[in-house]
Motif scaffolding. Sequence first.
Motif, short mmCIF file in Angstrom:
data_model
loop_
_atom_site.label_atom_id
_atom_site.label_comp_id
_atom_site.label_asym_id
_atom_site.label_seq_id
_atom_site.Cartn_x
_atom_site.Cartn_y
_atom_site.Cartn_z
N LEU A 1 0.65 -5.72 -19.24
CA LEU A 1 0.03 -5.19 -20.46
C LEU A 1 -0.63 -3.84 -20.17
N ALA A 2 -1.37 -3.76 -19.07
CA ALA A 2 -2.04 -2.51 -18.70
C ALA A 2 -1.02 -1.40 -18.44
N ILE A 3 0.08 -1.72 -17.76
CA ILE A 3 1.12 -0.73 -17.48
C ILE A 3 1.72 -0.19 -18.77
N ASN A 4 1.95 -1.07 -19.74
CA ASN A 4 2.48 -0.65 -21.04
C ASN A 4 1.51 0.27 -21.78
N LEU A 5 0.23 -0.08 -21.74
CA LEU A 5 -0.77 0.72 -22.44
C LEU A 5 -0.96 2.09 -21.79
N LEU A 6 -0.83 2.15 -20.47
CA LEU A 6 -0.98 3.41 -19.75
C LEU A 6 0.25 4.31 -19.87
N GLU A 7 1.38 3.73 -20.31
CA GLU A 7 2.62 4.50 -20.50
C GLU A 7 2.97 5.30 -19.24
N LEU A 8 3.10 4.56 -18.15
CA LEU A 8 3.34 5.20 -16.85
C LEU A 8 4.73 5.85 -16.78
N ASN A 9 4.79 7.00 -16.06
CA ASN A 9 6.08 7.63 -15.78
C ASN A 9 6.04 8.23 -14.39
N ASN A 10 7.18 8.77 -13.94
CA ASN A 10 7.28 9.20 -12.54
C ASN A 10 6.49 10.46 -12.22
N ASN A 11 5.95 11.15 -13.22
CA ASN A 11 5.12 12.33 -12.97
C ASN A 11 3.64 11.99 -12.86
N ASP A 12 3.28 10.75 -13.13
CA ASP A 12 1.87 10.34 -13.12
C ASP A 12 1.34 10.17 -11.70
N VAL A 13 0.05 10.46 -11.55
CA VAL A 13 -0.68 10.08 -10.35
C VAL A 13 -1.46 8.83 -10.71
N ILE A 14 -1.14 7.72 -10.05
CA ILE A 14 -1.65 6.40 -10.44
C ILE A 14 -2.75 5.96 -9.47
N LEU A 15 -3.83 5.44 -10.03
CA LEU A 15 -4.96 4.98 -9.21
C LEU A 15 -5.44 3.63 -9.71
N ASP A 16 -5.61 2.69 -8.78
CA ASP A 16 -6.19 1.38 -9.08
C ASP A 16 -7.51 1.27 -8.33
N LEU A 17 -8.61 1.20 -9.07
CA LEU A 17 -9.94 1.11 -8.46
C LEU A 17 -10.35 -0.36 -8.35
N GLY A 18 -10.46 -0.85 -7.12
CA GLY A 18 -10.66 -2.28 -6.88
C GLY A 18 -9.30 -2.93 -6.82
N SER A 19 -8.42 -2.40 -5.95
CA SER A 19 -6.99 -2.73 -6.00
C SER A 19 -6.62 -4.08 -5.39
N GLY A 20 -7.60 -4.77 -4.78
CA GLY A 20 -7.33 -6.11 -4.26
C GLY A 20 -6.19 -6.11 -3.26
N VAL A 21 -5.19 -6.97 -3.50
CA VAL A 21 -4.06 -7.07 -2.58
C VAL A 21 -2.83 -6.33 -3.12
#
Length: 530
Positions: free
Chosen positions: A122-142
């Motif tokens: 759901l989060a990935i869909n809302l963020l509308e990720l593409n190959n030009n994005d710089v992606i960051l997960d804060l509190g990325s767990g495993v």
Amino acid sequence: MDRLSYENLKKANYDEVVSYITDLFRSKGFSEDYMTLIVAVSTLAYTIKANGSDAIWNLKDEINDETTVNYLVRIEKEYRDLIDDVTKRFNDDELKAAALFSEPKRFSESDISSTPNGITELAINLLELNNNDVILDLGSGVSSYLIQATYKSGSKNVYGVEINTSNVIISNLRRFLVNLPIKVIQGNIISQDYSNLSANKVFSNFPVGMRFFELEKYIENNIKLKKHFKGAKKTVSGDWVFGLASYFNTEKPGKTVILMSNAGTWNKPDEPYRKKLVENGLIEGVILLPQRLYTSTMVPLTMIILSQNNKEIRMVDATDIFTEGRRQNTLETKDIDAIMNAYYRSSDISKVVKVQDVAEQEYILNPQRYIQINSIVDGIPMKDISISINRGAMIKSSELDELVSKEETNYQYLMLQNIQDGVVDSNLPYLVDIDKKLDKYCIKDKNLIISKISPFKVAMVHKDNNDSILANGNLYFIELDEEKVNPVYVLMFLQSELGMAQLNRYAKGAAMKSISIQDLKEILIPRISR
């Protein structure tokens, strides 16, 4: 590893691998974290099968993280015989699957380090990720989110920040196995600044329910957060500290998705921070999620979408959209599609709300405040559990001034300003006397008090039989039938967001909304066992 291979590995039977490793080391009196051990042993065993006995040296070159490598060297040195046993017993797919997908055995902890698949999607869909994005997960767990986000986007710039050493080790080993361009940094997402990464798509599934005082020492080290929370009350929730830290680490223009407890969307102490975000156009959308999506918490969660220049806010009440499980609910593809459709199109569970409308509701961000949904399936109208519902006395200020006493008496007066945070002030103003004709406006012990005008206040009066308390005309007082209902239950329900949402739905008026006695009688109280 391509995405199809990764998905197919999920079908591999790795439970026996996990059980076998756990039993082996338990018999040796091993007392460390079993999750990290399982992932490490499975990875070492798989690498030995593929590259021979010198696998550890291949891993050292590939992983390039001192903490992870030191852990692997120690485990390999101390337990090589056991690792060789695992290597011979299980095939490649079983070992890789155990390393990639195993979770903690203690059921209550299985979500502490990973984000459920449905929420990730759901989060990935809302963020509308593409190959030009710089992606960051804060509190990325495993790295459960990071792996899915990388496959989905094709981005070569993917970062995670995680404070827990065991999680960092697991993340590095899983990144090695999937061979994806993920970089996990060990750090504190409150005290440290990661804006130098220039991430334009940020996700954070941080620890919900932390108190402000627990985070103050970390805030002090972060210039942006320190400025924002200067002079903050101790009652401010930690959720907005994490949430704002996530937004501050987002490159503009960009988008941030965070998960937080529902309380942060409506409680009074957090209002100034919601107000600032709403008025600055930073809230794009709010999705109220179903319960029991996590096994580690029963606290209902809300997904907040942050971006720039928003004149309106998309509200979605997705509490009834889920696939039911025995112990845990999930968001499957059909559920995610339904939520996304509701997010972008107004429906019976979604609505686009103007900033001005949110301002009139004390900047409350709970979708149920704005969407006309009756969430109470089995409820009892207030009129059916009440002995009487009355409005306080309309007394002119000049008349009241003449009645005020500077000395303590058995007569007191209750006004709207005497109710703060759901509690009636213990030092109410004293009156010289109360005229007999005003007796009908006097409050009894355990009467429920509700303000006539929004924003609504709800409280309960506790008094001695010898005292008389006169209610002001801006208040309703309700005597509940204790043979039918516990008054404290009704109080707590009406003070909850679901109760407040009902009061607001019945409220009428433009500039100043108020509720009538007739509408108050129709408020539904959920029917539960005594």
